[in-house]
Design a protein around this motif. Structure first.
Motif, mmCIF file in Angstrom:
data_model
loop_
_atom_site.group_PDB
_atom_site.id
_atom_site.type_symbol
_atom_site.label_atom_id
_atom_site.label_comp_id
_atom_site.label_asym_id
_atom_site.label_seq_id
_atom_site.Cartn_x
_atom_site.Cartn_y
_atom_site.Cartn_z
ATOM 1 N N LEU A 103 0.954 -1.556 -0.332
ATOM 2 C CA LEU A 103 0.302 0.105 0.224
ATOM 3 C C LEU A 103 0.713 1.462 0.207
ATOM 4 O O LEU A 103 0.147 2.294 -0.737
ATOM 5 N N LEU A 104 1.708 1.497 1.164
ATOM 6 C CA LEU A 104 2.594 2.820 1.356
ATOM 7 C C LEU A 104 3.900 2.741 0.158
ATOM 8 O O LEU A 104 3.943 4.143 0.296
ATOM 9 N N TYR A 105 4.197 1.850 -0.103
ATOM 10 C CA TYR A 105 5.913 1.662 -0.589
ATOM 11 C C TYR A 105 5.585 2.099 -2.391
ATOM 12 O O TYR A 105 5.622 1.027 -3.127
ATOM 13 N N ASN A 106 6.467 2.771 -2.863
ATOM 14 C CA ASN A 106 5.921 2.912 -4.760
ATOM 15 C C ASN A 106 7.309 2.496 -4.918
ATOM 16 O O ASN A 106 8.550 1.117 -4.214
ATOM 17 N N GLY A 107 6.985 1.681 -6.415
ATOM 18 C CA GLY A 107 8.080 0.491 -6.872
ATOM 19 C C GLY A 107 7.111 0.143 -7.906
ATOM 20 O O GLY A 107 6.180 0.227 -8.366
ATOM 21 N N LEU A 108 7.679 -1.283 -8.296
ATOM 22 C CA LEU A 108 6.811 -2.099 -9.538
ATOM 23 C C LEU A 108 5.425 -2.332 -8.832
ATOM 24 O O LEU A 108 5.505 -3.325 -7.831
ATOM 25 N N PHE A 109 4.866 -2.863 -10.096
ATOM 26 C CA PHE A 109 3.666 -2.884 -9.889
ATOM 27 C C PHE A 109 3.669 -4.757 -9.434
ATOM 28 O O PHE A 109 3.398 -4.728 -8.971
ATOM 29 N N GLU A 110 4.845 -4.776 -9.943
ATOM 30 C CA GLU A 110 4.799 -6.790 -10.035
ATOM 31 C C GLU A 110 5.495 -6.506 -8.568
ATOM 32 O O GLU A 110 5.131 -8.019 -7.812
ATOM 33 N N ARG A 111 6.312 -6.021 -8.265
ATOM 34 C CA ARG A 111 6.669 -6.613 -6.763
ATOM 35 C C ARG A 111 5.359 -5.684 -5.512
ATOM 36 O O ARG A 111 5.427 -6.743 -4.480
ATOM 37 N N ARG A 112 4.603 -5.063 -5.727
ATOM 38 C CA ARG A 112 3.167 -4.576 -4.792
ATOM 39 C C ARG A 112 2.583 -5.759 -4.728
ATOM 40 O O ARG A 112 1.561 -6.047 -4.654
#
Length: 222
Positions: free
Chosen positions: A82-91
């Motif tokens: 929810l909070l940490y930006n990054g790759l869509f795949e990682r989320r």
């Protein structure tokens, strides 16, 4: 996410001018937000009043009692997604990892059954989690989602982010329900699995989820 402003007045001498300092701070800004309308405020207060006794302080810091350890881990994965930006795949992977901490495998079947009884569309859950798990598998094996697969997902959900939002929702409600059930992971998994083939166990699961709905003041038509 929470932001705040504060104002502090101070002076190093009784004869000097009094100085004021404005400071601000915030937790990590949420990448996804949900509106809370005026009519929902009392429901939110009721929800927090009901669930807070079930949450140990250590729940948020990876030091939960054994009974809540897997739920605490799932909460950490939810927070990361929810909070940490990054790759869509990682989320997406964080969402699936969180769900695995709660349900183990077979993941899709158990969640479809469990949340289906609570009122979600089990067929929709199955489709969404199958797609999310595909994304997770591609990512953990060090590959990228092909342009063709991205087009397919965008066509199905309108955007890749919509698939993430569904996954976050399933993880969030699962964490909440597990806290209310107050049972060890194995007990809950056994109950879900038994409910797939045993009508008495399904009735037992129905009753437990009905009680949670009544406690929260939700629609009890399940």
């Amino acid at each position: 996410s929470v932001k705040y402003n504060s104002y502090k007045m101070f002076s190093e001498s009784v004869i000097d001018n009094v100085w004021g300092v404005i400071s601000s701070g915030h937790t990590t800004t949420a990448l996804e937000t949900y509106p809370i309308y005026s009519k929902e405020i009392e429901k939110l207060k009721k929800f927090w009043k009901e669930i807070s006794p079930f949450i140990h302080l250590d729940f948020f810091y990876f030091e939960s009692p054994t009974q809540q350890a897997n739920i605490s881990f799932a909460y950490q994965r939810y927070t990361d997604a929810l909070l940490y930006n990054g790759l869509f795949e990682r989320r997406i992977t964080n969402c699936i990892t969180g769900l695995e901490a709660i349900y183990s495998k077979p993941l899709t079947l158990r969640i479809s059954k469990f949340l289906g009884i609570f009122g979600y569309d089990p067929h929709k859950i199955k489709t969404i989690l199958s797609d999310a798990y595909t994304v997770r598998s591609i990512f953990v094996h060090g590959n990228e989602i092909t342009p063709k697969k991205k087009r397919e997902l965008k066509k199905e959900y309108g955007s890749l982010n919509r698939l993430l939002l569904y996954s976050l929702d399933y993880l969030r409600i699962s964490i909440i329900l597990m806290l209310f059930l107050k049972r060890r992971k194995k007990e809950i998994i056994d109950l879900i699995d038994d409910a797939l083939i045993d009508s008495k166990r399904q009735d037992e699961l129905n009753t437990k989820l009905m009680q949670i709905k009544i406690t929260l003041g939700l629609d009890t038509n399940i």
